[in-house]
Design a protein around this motif. Structure first.
Motif: not given
Length: 186
Positions: A45, A48, A55-56, A59, A173, A177-178, A181
């Motif tokens: 986390s 990212y 973004i965290v 997500a 999760y 995140l992926r 991104s």
């Protein structure tokens, strides 16, 4: 951060393997696994968050939103967890795990599987499919809790099932995140 990431990943894997082969140890291995996963999830986390602002939080919201949605789907019986359904989800999950393993092995030789970790429409599509499969695994997790209760499973199985649920949530999760991104890059 990299040290904590690898410590969490390897320690978590060891705890899962121990619990898989000796479920009666789950009352100990599940909390230790959760601690290792905390290191892993916290590290990834942070990585990212350093690259993609906000973004965290997104997500986390998507992960819990998916959890709640799939719990409602399960409780209302919108999707029935039959033996055929379980087999299909397990086969799809196995295919994804083989894909991840191949990607990991190839990356050691500096060869990267196209689209698996890339943006673009195909990469995003692959991530959406993987998120769908991970979401369906939540139904299997809920079913494991319910069947364990119905069959009077030993108390340690609650820990074992909880570990399975955490594994699925962490997977979701990471995939969120992926994909976020990817969307931030495009």
């Amino acid at each position: 951060t990299t040290f904590l990431l690898w410590t969490g990943m390897i320690g978590g894997l060891i705890m899962v393997l121990i619990a898989s082969f000796k479920p009666h140890t789950s009352a100990v291995t599940a909390p230790v696994y959760a601690a290792f996963e905390g290191l892993f999830v916290g590290s990834i986390s942070a990585m990212y968050a350093a690259t993609y602002g906000g973004i965290v939080f997104q997500a986390v919201l998507l992960t819990f939103g998916t959890l709640i949605t799939m719990l409602i789907v399960y409780k209302t019986g919108l999707i029935k967890v039959t033996e055929k359904f379980k087999t299909g989800v397990i086969m799809a999950t196995g295919a994804v795990m083989i894909l991840y393993l191949m990607g990991f092995i190839f990356s050691m030789f500096e060869v990267h599987l196209p689209y698996l970790h890339e943006g673009g429409m195909l990469g995003i599509g692959i991530s959406v499919v993987i998120i769908g499969i991970a979401s369906l695994n939540l139904l299997l997790d809920f079913n494991a809790f319910e069947k364990g209760e119905e069959q009077g499973a030993p108390d340690y199985m609650e820990w074992f099932c909880a570990m399975g649920l955490i594994i699925t949530l962490v997977w979701l999760y990471i995939e969120f995140l992926r994909i976020l991104s990817f969307l931030d890059r495009d």
